[in-house]
Design an enzyme around this catalytic site. Sequence first.
Site, PDB file in Angstrom:
ATOM      1  N   LYS A 120      30.646  37.093  48.037  1.00 45.55           N
ATOM      2  CA  LYS A 120      31.894  36.495  47.730  1.00 45.55           C
ATOM      3  C   LYS A 120      31.494  35.206  46.475  1.00 45.55           C
ATOM      4  O   LYS A 120      32.275  35.072  45.708  1.00 45.55           O
ATOM      5  CB  LYS A 120      32.727  35.828  48.776  1.00 45.55           C
ATOM      6  N   LYS A 137      40.470  44.410  50.722  1.00 47.35           N
ATOM      7  CA  LYS A 137      41.990  44.017  50.212  1.00 47.35           C
ATOM      8  C   LYS A 137      41.806  43.776  48.809  1.00 47.35           C
ATOM      9  O   LYS A 137      42.699  43.786  47.837  1.00 47.35           O
ATOM     10  CB  LYS A 137      42.364  42.771  50.788  1.00 47.35           C
ATOM     11  N   LYS A 166      32.700  49.042  50.874  1.00 50.86           N
ATOM     12  CA  LYS A 166      33.912  48.774  51.789  1.00 50.86           C
ATOM     13  C   LYS A 166      35.212  48.804  51.320  1.00 50.86           C
ATOM     14  O   LYS A 166      35.485  48.565  50.298  1.00 50.86           O
ATOM     15  CB  LYS A 166      33.242  47.518  52.642  1.00 50.86           C
TER      16      LYS A 166
END
Length: 355
Positions: free
Chosen positions: A115, A220, A217
């Site tokens: 991230k 969202k 993965k």
Amino acid sequence: MSSIKPLVFSGVQPTGNLHLGNYLGALRKFVALQESHECIYCVVDLHSITAQLVHEDLAEQTRSITAAFLASGIDPAKHIVFNQSRVPQHAELAWIFNCVARIGWMNRMTQFKDKAGKDRENASLGLLAYPSLMAADILVYRATHVPVGEDQKQHLELTRDIAAKFNHDFASRIETLGVGEPIQMGEETVNGFFPLTEPLIEGPATRVMSLRDGTKKMSKSDPSDLSRINLTDDGDAIAKKIRKAKTDPEPLPSEMDGLKARPEAANLVGIYAALADLTSEQVIAEFGGQQFSVFKPALADLAVEKLAPVSAEMRRISEDRAYVDQVLRDGGERAGALAEATMKQVREIVGFLAG
Ligand code: AQP
């Protein structure tokens, strides 16, 4: 008598629409565990500001995740459902854990590396400390079991490390105050305050992958909406996304070994298995040798059958805002009382002057 009892805790961030990965990896397990355990399920809004500070619709997203919990079958009367920011003891314990945990532990977290990207110096301090807050979410209830997807495994190992270091660093105060419990540490049993929480990561869909790339993965934040099935998608959208899912030209193999180098095929088989409550082996036994032109429509029918009632119920519950807010208020009060009982003891253990 031990005050550490079997207790389930888990959370979901209000950072966007929930998808099939969240549903199979987390929500469905939350629902199943209600039968055997006391459960606390949390919309972790404090976590949602670590990667992006300003969310115009944070309150609405919080309600929407709550509606998804309730629509999936979580019973807020028997168990506890609330949003994290209502219970400030999470942040208080996280601060203490920031002083227990080491910067090196946080720097090793793959979620932080992913991230933060290349410009780590510019990531928020909150993003680095995310696992410390997650440990506090769990341990402020002295929860023993945490159902999560595979991606959260490393954070749960860190939660155990933080609990073990706290128990070790404050061992003599825990002993003097008489607030310790027998905690199993490998072969050894030690006197400690926090349990070493067990992750619950089982079944064929612990890591649901993107429909566009079987090595990534389902997430969202993936810019492509075709990469995921949202819990808010209608039947047509679900069927279209499965029809367009990336696959290879080969038919499905007749043995599990044949899925090894085929991530997209393995992902669709895993999704089918999880939705049908089967193992991937059983799905291969049924569909082995068949083309995707046969398997994909069967998967689409199954996905619509299982997800359409959840999404309809989510819409119905979302319209009753007052009810959703009441669930969160009531859950927050009950969670707050439990968290405060733990924190009273933690403050004494650390030695803060109170009263
Ligand atoms: N693809 C997945 N397969 C299985 N489980 C998954 N979970 C998330 N993605 C998958 C599990 O869902 C729970 C809630 O996750 P979260 O929303 O709090 O955080 P996340 O892992 O950051 O979710 P996303 O969708 O991947 O969001 P972004 O794109 O923001 O990173 C957790 O138990 C998680 O393991």
